[in-house]
Design an enzyme around this catalytic site. Sequence first.
Site, PDB file in Angstrom:
ATOM      1  N   LYS A  43      -9.146   5.827   4.411  1.00  0.00           N
ATOM      2  CA  LYS A  43      -9.746   5.441   3.134  1.00  0.00           C
ATOM      3  C   LYS A  43     -10.108   3.952   3.119  1.00  0.00           C
ATOM      4  O   LYS A  43      -9.396   3.120   2.560  1.00  0.00           O
ATOM      5  CB  LYS A  43      -8.789   5.748   1.968  1.00  0.00           C
ATOM      6  CG  LYS A  43      -9.448   5.560   0.596  1.00  0.00           C
ATOM      7  CD  LYS A  43      -8.485   5.078  -0.445  1.00  0.00           C
ATOM      8  CE  LYS A  43      -8.031   3.671  -0.292  1.00  0.00           C
ATOM      9  NZ  LYS A  43      -9.113   2.647  -0.412  1.00  0.00           N
ATOM     10  N   GLY A 102     -15.696   0.998  -5.723  1.00  0.00           N
ATOM     11  CA  GLY A 102     -15.472   0.297  -6.972  1.00  0.00           C
ATOM     12  C   GLY A 102     -16.068   1.056  -8.148  1.00  0.00           C
ATOM     13  O   GLY A 102     -15.922   2.273  -8.271  1.00  0.00           O
ATOM     14  N   ASP A 152      -4.838   2.587  -3.971  1.00  0.00           N
ATOM     15  CA  ASP A 152      -3.617   3.293  -3.598  1.00  0.00           C
ATOM     16  C   ASP A 152      -3.447   4.560  -4.433  1.00  0.00           C
ATOM     17  O   ASP A 152      -3.033   5.605  -3.922  1.00  0.00           O
ATOM     18  CB  ASP A 152      -2.399   2.385  -3.786  1.00  0.00           C
ATOM     19  CG  ASP A 152      -2.481   1.119  -2.952  1.00  0.00           C
ATOM     20  OD1 ASP A 152      -3.006   1.188  -1.823  1.00  0.00           O
ATOM     21  OD2 ASP A 152      -2.028   0.076  -3.433  1.00  0.00           O
ATOM     22  N   GLY A 203       0.786  -1.234   0.000  1.00  0.00           N
ATOM     23  CA  GLY A 203       0.000   0.000   0.000  1.00  0.00           C
ATOM     24  C   GLY A 203       0.811   1.274   0.000  1.00  0.00           C
ATOM     25  O   GLY A 203       0.683   2.123  -0.890  1.00  0.00           O
ATOM     26  N   GLY A 204       1.685   1.457   1.001  1.00  0.00           N
ATOM     27  CA  GLY A 204       2.452   2.689   1.085  1.00  0.00           C
ATOM     28  C   GLY A 204       3.427   2.863  -0.053  1.00  0.00           C
ATOM     29  O   GLY A 204       3.672   3.989  -0.516  1.00  0.00           O
ATOM     30  N   SER A 207     -12.453   0.708   1.854  1.00  0.00           N
ATOM     31  CA  SER A 207     -13.371   0.300   0.791  1.00  0.00           C
ATOM     32  C   SER A 207     -14.746   0.101   1.411  1.00  0.00           C
ATOM     33  O   SER A 207     -14.921   0.180   2.638  1.00  0.00           O
ATOM     34  CB  SER A 207     -12.882  -0.993   0.152  1.00  0.00           C
ATOM     35  OG  SER A 207     -12.954  -2.055   1.109  1.00  0.00           O
ATOM     36  N   ASN A 237       2.955   1.799  -3.159  1.00  0.00           N
ATOM     37  CA  ASN A 237       2.170   2.245  -4.307  1.00  0.00           C
ATOM     38  C   ASN A 237       1.753   3.703  -4.182  1.00  0.00           C
ATOM     39  O   ASN A 237       1.753   4.451  -5.166  1.00  0.00           O
ATOM     40  CB  ASN A 237       0.934   1.360  -4.484  1.00  0.00           C
ATOM     41  CG  ASN A 237       1.269   0.001  -5.049  1.00  0.00           C
ATOM     42  OD1 ASN A 237       2.318  -0.189  -5.669  1.00  0.00           O
ATOM     43  ND2 ASN A 237       0.396  -0.967  -4.832  1.00  0.00           N
TER      44      ASN A 237
END
Length: 315
Positions: free
Chosen positions: A184, A225, A255, A40-41, A186, A43
Amino acid sequence: MTAFVTLTVNPTIDDSSEAELVRPLHKIRTRQSHIDPGGGGVNVARVLQRLGGEVEAIVCSGGATGLVLGELLEREGVRRQEVRIAGMTRMAHTVFERASGQEYRFVPEGPMLSQAEQDACLERVAAAECDYFVASGSLSPGVPEDFYARIARMVTQKGARFVLDSSGPHLKRALKAGHVALAKPSLGELAGVVGRELHGPRAAMQAAQEIVGAGGVEMLAVTLGRSGALLVSREEAHFCRPPEVKTLSATGAGDSFLAAMVLRLWQGEAPVDALRYATAAGAATALTPGTALCYLEDVERLFEEVAERDGDLAE
């Protein structure tokens, strides 16, 4: 002091390829193989770099694969601080099946982090000087649930804005502890926080407002999405639908969304414009195959389309 620092406790080397058909008990011939630094970080840092942000990445890496991760980050021009660990940096695999248009993702859990390695990571965090500190991605086995919550407190005491992209108990603990400027999740991750199923943007908006109202986070961005994305604070709430694009891969879209959002917020843009730019970045990443990420020209082009779709909260 740099504008952005990202933290990736459990990075990956992402190997992506495509195959005509994925079947059990057969040797699957792949092509178009590509290797990228991931997690994650990592990206988020890659996208910030591409969009013109000044960023430094803190990564925990180990073994021969950790050395490869460093080379890949150097290739992309991302400045980094490495916390060396005993375990091998994990390798993830993404295979696009041409026959069905489906994508298969294989992601190992990663190496165990000892207490000494966790402490070394926290020392790097404590030394960071930045405007926005972004912690993103899964945590390695052995890391306690309150790890991100502790980091949030550390960086905000130094005047930085703490941004979190995580899930499960790590996300819940951080939101409960506070000190989070932006999170953030989903839609599924948001449902896990509130403890109920969420169907559609309206339900997600209500849940996000509940969490923001509890006071643990200033702004909550929720990615939905293909349905779009939300941004909720105490003062305002916004919803954007993404532009229509031909999706090649969803890997890294969240990301990219987060990187674009924090960049625009740092630049002083209005939250709704930051949301639109972030939505454009997520869609631009969907245009790229495998673990490739968005490009500036695609983000700028799609941003104009997102701006025309704001405001419709129909289910």
